[in-house]
Design a protein around this motif. Sequence first.
Motif, short mmCIF file in Angstrom:
data_model
loop_
_atom_site.label_atom_id
_atom_site.label_comp_id
_atom_site.label_asym_id
_atom_site.label_seq_id
_atom_site.Cartn_x
_atom_site.Cartn_y
_atom_site.Cartn_z
N SER A 50 -1.18 1.35 -0.38
CA SER A 50 -0.43 2.72 0.29
C SER A 50 -1.42 3.74 0.71
O SER A 50 -1.02 4.90 0.71
N LEU A 51 -2.74 3.65 0.67
CA LEU A 51 -3.69 4.35 1.11
C LEU A 51 -3.28 5.01 2.60
O LEU A 51 -3.39 4.13 3.58
N ILE A 52 -3.29 6.10 2.68
CA ILE A 52 -2.86 6.61 4.16
C ILE A 52 -3.88 7.54 4.58
O ILE A 52 -4.24 8.55 3.87
N LYS A 53 -4.41 7.45 5.82
CA LYS A 53 -5.69 8.20 6.63
C LYS A 53 -4.83 8.91 7.57
O LYS A 53 -3.85 8.45 8.05
N PRO A 54 -5.65 9.79 8.28
CA PRO A 54 -4.93 10.58 9.40
C PRO A 54 -4.61 9.33 10.60
O PRO A 54 -5.42 8.47 10.70
N ASN A 55 -3.76 9.86 11.27
CA ASN A 55 -3.35 9.06 12.35
C ASN A 55 -2.55 7.74 11.76
O ASN A 55 -1.83 7.00 12.67
N MET A 56 -2.03 7.69 10.64
CA MET A 56 -1.25 6.72 9.97
C MET A 56 0.10 7.33 9.69
O MET A 56 0.38 8.74 9.53
N GLN A 57 1.26 6.69 9.72
CA GLN A 57 2.57 7.16 9.21
C GLN A 57 2.69 7.47 7.58
O GLN A 57 2.17 6.68 6.95
N VAL A 58 3.45 8.61 7.45
CA VAL A 58 3.52 9.15 6.24
C VAL A 58 5.00 9.49 5.98
O VAL A 58 5.72 9.76 6.92
N SER A 59 5.61 9.12 4.80
CA SER A 59 6.85 9.56 4.43
C SER A 59 7.08 10.84 4.15
O SER A 59 6.07 11.52 3.22
N ALA A 60 7.92 11.74 4.49
CA ALA A 60 8.00 13.15 4.21
C ALA A 60 9.44 13.54 3.89
O ALA A 60 10.36 12.83 4.20
N ILE A 61 9.73 14.70 3.18
CA ILE A 61 11.25 15.01 2.71
C ILE A 61 11.22 16.52 3.44
O ILE A 61 10.45 17.40 3.61
N ARG A 62 12.27 16.49 4.25
CA ARG A 62 12.88 17.77 4.77
C ARG A 62 14.21 18.25 4.75
O ARG A 62 15.07 17.46 4.16
N ARG A 63 14.68 19.54 4.63
CA ARG A 63 16.17 19.99 4.36
C ARG A 63 16.52 20.07 5.91
O ARG A 63 16.32 20.86 6.63
N ARG A 64 17.70 19.58 6.06
CA ARG A 64 18.67 19.74 7.25
C ARG A 64 20.18 19.75 6.84
O ARG A 64 20.48 19.01 6.16
N GLY A 65 20.57 20.76 7.27
CA GLY A 65 21.93 21.18 6.93
C GLY A 65 22.32 21.29 5.54
O GLY A 65 23.58 20.98 5.07
N GLY A 66 21.55 21.83 4.73
CA GLY A 66 21.65 22.00 3.14
C GLY A 66 21.46 20.80 2.43
O GLY A 66 21.57 20.61 1.43
N HIS A 67 21.00 19.67 3.15
CA HIS A 67 20.85 18.45 2.59
C HIS A 67 19.38 17.90 2.77
O HIS A 67 18.74 18.32 3.69
N LEU A 68 18.70 17.19 1.70
CA LEU A 68 17.69 16.45 1.89
C LEU A 68 17.63 15.15 2.63
O LEU A 68 18.30 14.46 2.27
N GLU A 69 16.46 15.01 3.41
CA GLU A 69 16.44 13.65 3.98
C GLU A 69 14.98 13.22 4.19
O GLU A 69 13.94 14.06 4.26
N CYS A 70 14.81 11.92 4.47
CA CYS A 70 13.45 11.65 4.54
C CYS A 70 13.15 11.04 6.09
O CYS A 70 14.22 10.73 6.57
N ILE A 71 11.97 11.35 6.37
CA ILE A 71 11.45 11.09 7.77
C ILE A 71 10.07 10.33 7.51
O ILE A 71 9.41 10.33 6.62
N LYS A 72 9.89 9.64 8.79
CA LYS A 72 8.51 8.96 8.67
C LYS A 72 7.99 9.65 10.04
O LYS A 72 8.27 9.91 10.87
#
Length: 227
Positions: A50-72
């Motif tokens: 799971s080593l991630i370097k620049p230009n690779m996809q990473v999982s992240a968490i953001r808040r939308r409409g009062g809820h947390l969601e995951c994005i790639k």
Amino acid sequence: MCDGLVQHVSSKDSLAYFAQRDTSGSRFGTPVTPLDLHETPPPKPQERHSLIKPNMQVSAIRRRGGHLECIKVRWGWSPIWSVGTMPPLTHLPLHLVMRSKVFDPIKHEGRVLVAVEGWYESQEPSSPSQAPHLAYMTSRQSAPIFLAALAQASETPFGCDGLALVTYGDIAHQQQRVLAFSAEDALDWLEPELGWEQAQQLAARLNGAQPHLEPTTKNQRPAQGGL
């Protein structure tokens, strides 16, 4: 400066750490829980899937409409005004983001968290005769570490989409470190009403709360096959 991320736990799984958190009230101005970081030998090669370097996809968490969601999203953001003139931005100093209006859209709508087990950061040699080395930073606790980041992630994939980690530190000496939170404090970064003076204060408190990091070994290099 972060050179690589170790992300064994997905952002979806890491949302469980926020399940019991009461986010009904702002905690701005409250003390920051110290994040007990330390330097360890790099993970063994078989642990680096799971080593991630620049230009690779990473999982992240953001808040939308009062809820947390995951994005790639790709680690490396290419603002529309920089396409073709500069490489994707992998890091953004907090003071620069606060000062420049070109970052207004992403700093209001694009704050995200990246859950990691640890990261590699460049360590300057203690003397000119020594070569720089990479240190692996992680937490003494079993919970993930949450790195502050800014991300442009369009509903329809767009060439400019990407993520940049937020850094802070000594501007005069260009000593920047990633803005890292424990699970107890990470959601403050996603609060919609977070102002940028408050973000600066948050970084300053973190700088005081986190222990000074001393290398455990000198000229430590990852095993072959790593960074």
